[in-house]
Design a protein around this motif. Sequence first.
Motif, PDB file in Angstrom:
ATOM      1  N   VAL A 117      49.242 -18.922 -43.525  1.00  8.27           N
ATOM      2  CA  VAL A 117      49.704 -20.284 -43.773  1.00  8.27           C
ATOM      3  C   VAL A 117      51.224 -20.260 -43.839  1.00  8.27           C
ATOM      4  CG1 VAL A 117      49.646 -22.198 -45.405  1.00  8.27           C
ATOM      5  CG2 VAL A 117      47.618 -20.794 -45.076  1.00  8.27           C
ATOM      6  N   GLY A 118      51.840 -21.253 -43.214  1.00  5.04           N
ATOM      7  CA  GLY A 118      53.280 -21.306 -43.270  1.00  5.04           C
ATOM      8  C   GLY A 118      53.814 -22.674 -42.942  1.00  5.04           C
ATOM      9  N   GLY A 119      54.611 -23.201 -43.826  1.00  6.85           N
ATOM     10  CA  GLY A 119      55.250 -24.477 -43.584  1.00  6.85           C
ATOM     11  C   GLY A 119      54.360 -25.677 -43.806  1.00  6.85           C
ATOM     12  N   GLU A 120      54.979 -26.763 -44.158  1.00 10.91           N
ATOM     13  CA  GLU A 120      54.262 -28.005 -44.425  1.00 10.91           C
ATOM     14  C   GLU A 120      53.731 -28.598 -43.129  1.00 10.91           C
ATOM     15  OE1 GLU A 120      55.243 -32.378 -46.332  1.00 10.91           O
ATOM     16  OE2 GLU A 120      56.450 -30.657 -46.911  1.00 10.91           O
ATOM     17  N   ALA A 128      46.899 -33.285 -44.432  1.00 10.97           N
ATOM     18  CA  ALA A 128      46.874 -31.823 -44.444  1.00 10.97           C
ATOM     19  C   ALA A 128      48.019 -31.316 -45.326  1.00 10.97           C
ATOM     20  CB  ALA A 128      47.012 -31.280 -43.038  1.00 10.97           C
ATOM     21  N   VAL A 129      47.871 -30.119 -45.844  1.00 10.89           N
ATOM     22  CA  VAL A 129      48.885 -29.550 -46.731  1.00 10.89           C
ATOM     23  C   VAL A 129      49.823 -28.609 -45.991  1.00 10.89           C
ATOM     24  CG1 VAL A 129      49.252 -28.173 -48.820  1.00 10.89           C
ATOM     25  CG2 VAL A 129      47.341 -29.761 -48.716  1.00 10.89           C
ATOM     26  N   ASP A 130      49.251 -27.628 -45.290  1.00 11.72           N
ATOM     27  CA  ASP A 130      50.042 -26.588 -44.635  1.00 11.72           C
ATOM     28  C   ASP A 130      49.606 -26.370 -43.196  1.00 11.72           C
ATOM     29  OD1 ASP A 130      51.577 -25.631 -46.959  1.00 11.72           O
ATOM     30  OD2 ASP A 130      49.643 -24.915 -47.688  1.00 11.72           O
ATOM     31  N   ASN A 131      50.496 -25.788 -42.410  1.00 12.96           N
ATOM     32  CA  ASN A 131      50.130 -25.306 -41.082  1.00 12.96           C
ATOM     33  C   ASN A 131      49.400 -23.984 -41.245  1.00 12.96           C
ATOM     34  OD1 ASN A 131      51.277 -27.290 -39.387  1.00 12.96           O
ATOM     35  ND2 ASN A 131      53.299 -26.438 -39.768  1.00 12.96           N
ATOM     36  N   VAL A 132      48.341 -23.796 -40.481  1.00  5.97           N
ATOM     37  CA  VAL A 132      47.599 -22.537 -40.479  1.00  5.97           C
ATOM     38  C   VAL A 132      47.698 -21.963 -39.083  1.00  5.97           C
ATOM     39  CG1 VAL A 132      45.328 -21.461 -40.766  1.00  5.97           C
ATOM     40  CG2 VAL A 132      46.010 -23.348 -42.257  1.00  5.97           C
ATOM     41  N   GLY A 133      47.995 -20.677 -39.002  1.00  3.92           N
ATOM     42  CA  GLY A 133      48.111 -20.029 -37.702  1.00  3.92           C
ATOM     43  C   GLY A 133      47.891 -18.542 -37.845  1.00  3.92           C
ATOM     44  N   THR A 134      48.280 -17.795 -36.822  1.00  6.56           N
ATOM     45  CA  THR A 134      48.101 -16.353 -36.862  1.00  6.56           C
ATOM     46  C   THR A 134      49.440 -15.638 -36.819  1.00  6.56           C
ATOM     47  OG1 THR A 134      47.838 -16.236 -34.465  1.00  6.56           O
ATOM     48  CG2 THR A 134      45.837 -16.434 -35.782  1.00  6.56           C
ATOM     49  N   PRO A 187      52.116 -19.012 -53.633  1.00  5.54           N
ATOM     50  CA  PRO A 187      53.263 -19.470 -54.424  1.00  5.54           C
ATOM     51  C   PRO A 187      53.777 -20.869 -54.102  1.00  5.54           C
ATOM     52  CG  PRO A 187      53.615 -17.233 -53.655  1.00  5.54           C
ATOM     53  CD  PRO A 187      52.357 -17.750 -52.986  1.00  5.54           C
ATOM     54  N   ILE A 188      53.654 -21.330 -52.840  1.00  2.00           N
ATOM     55  CA  ILE A 188      54.246 -22.614 -52.456  1.00  2.00           C
ATOM     56  C   ILE A 188      53.269 -23.771 -52.559  1.00  2.00           C
ATOM     57  CG2 ILE A 188      55.386 -23.846 -50.569  1.00  2.00           C
ATOM     58  CD1 ILE A 188      56.349 -21.066 -49.598  1.00  2.00           C
ATOM     59  N   ALA A 189      52.058 -23.596 -52.086  1.00  2.00           N
ATOM     60  CA  ALA A 189      51.068 -24.691 -52.085  1.00  2.00           C
ATOM     61  C   ALA A 189      49.670 -24.117 -51.922  1.00  2.00           C
ATOM     62  CB  ALA A 189      51.384 -25.683 -50.963  1.00  2.00           C
ATOM     63  N   THR A 190      48.708 -24.967 -51.680  1.00  2.00           N
ATOM     64  CA  THR A 190      47.343 -24.513 -51.448  1.00  2.00           C
ATOM     65  C   THR A 190      46.788 -25.144 -50.184  1.00  2.00           C
ATOM     66  OG1 THR A 190      46.448 -26.307 -52.771  1.00  2.00           O
ATOM     67  CG2 THR A 190      46.859 -24.224 -53.904  1.00  2.00           C
ATOM     68  N   ALA A 191      45.855 -24.475 -49.572  1.00  2.00           N
ATOM     69  CA  ALA A 191      45.181 -25.010 -48.386  1.00  2.00           C
ATOM     70  C   ALA A 191      43.700 -25.137 -48.707  1.00  2.00           C
ATOM     71  CB  ALA A 191      45.394 -24.080 -47.182  1.00  2.00           C
ATOM     72  N   ALA A 192      43.124 -26.302 -48.501  1.00  7.02           N
ATOM     73  CA  ALA A 192      41.713 -26.510 -48.815  1.00  7.02           C
ATOM     74  C   ALA A 192      40.838 -26.077 -47.642  1.00  7.02           C
ATOM     75  CB  ALA A 192      41.470 -27.980 -49.132  1.00  7.02           C
ATOM     76  N   ILE A 193      39.702 -25.472 -47.984  1.00  5.73           N
ATOM     77  CA  ILE A 193      38.764 -24.972 -46.989  1.00  5.73           C
ATOM     78  C   ILE A 193      37.371 -25.345 -47.443  1.00  5.73           C
ATOM     79  CG2 ILE A 193      37.848 -22.899 -45.867  1.00  5.73           C
ATOM     80  CD1 ILE A 193      40.516 -21.547 -46.584  1.00  5.73           C
ATOM     81  N   LEU A 194      36.523 -25.748 -46.524  1.00  5.39           N
ATOM     82  CA  LEU A 194      35.112 -25.997 -46.828  1.00  5.39           C
ATOM     83  C   LEU A 194      34.314 -24.880 -46.217  1.00  5.39           C
ATOM     84  CD1 LEU A 194      32.792 -27.749 -47.866  1.00  5.39           C
ATOM     85  CD2 LEU A 194      32.848 -28.936 -45.688  1.00  5.39           C
ATOM     86  N   LEU A 195      33.531 -24.179 -47.041  1.00  6.77           N
ATOM     87  CA  LEU A 195      32.684 -23.087 -46.524  1.00  6.77           C
ATOM     88  C   LEU A 195      31.305 -23.590 -46.225  1.00  6.77           C
ATOM     89  CD1 LEU A 195      33.674 -20.134 -48.832  1.00  6.77           C
ATOM     90  CD2 LEU A 195      34.462 -20.642 -46.547  1.00  6.77           C
TER      91      LEU A 195
END
Length: 92
Positions: A29-32, A38-44, A84-92
């Motif tokens: 996760v990196g950056g808003e 959405a909270v954060d960008n997710v990538g690899t 440390p910066i934010a959280t990313a929500a995930i549904l399992l």
Amino acid sequence: MADDYLKYGDRLRIINAYGGVGLGGYLGVGGESKVPSAVDNVGTYASLSGQELATQWTIMAAPGSSKTPGQNVCSGDQIRRNRPIATAAILL
């Protein structure tokens, strides 16, 4: 993790196997995010070098959940990734 179950409070890294095992790097996760709600960008990330925090996922209960650290994460649970910066929500 001492057993085969994902538990609240576990810290882990998620391997991206796109293109073959060992070729896709790590999910991070990196950056808003600019996506509405959405909270954060997710990538690899190709490697862990310099990305230790961005690629480390600590599994936490979603707001309003009664789950506590050490309990198993169950199918359908909503979790959040603590960082440390934010959280990313995930549904399992």
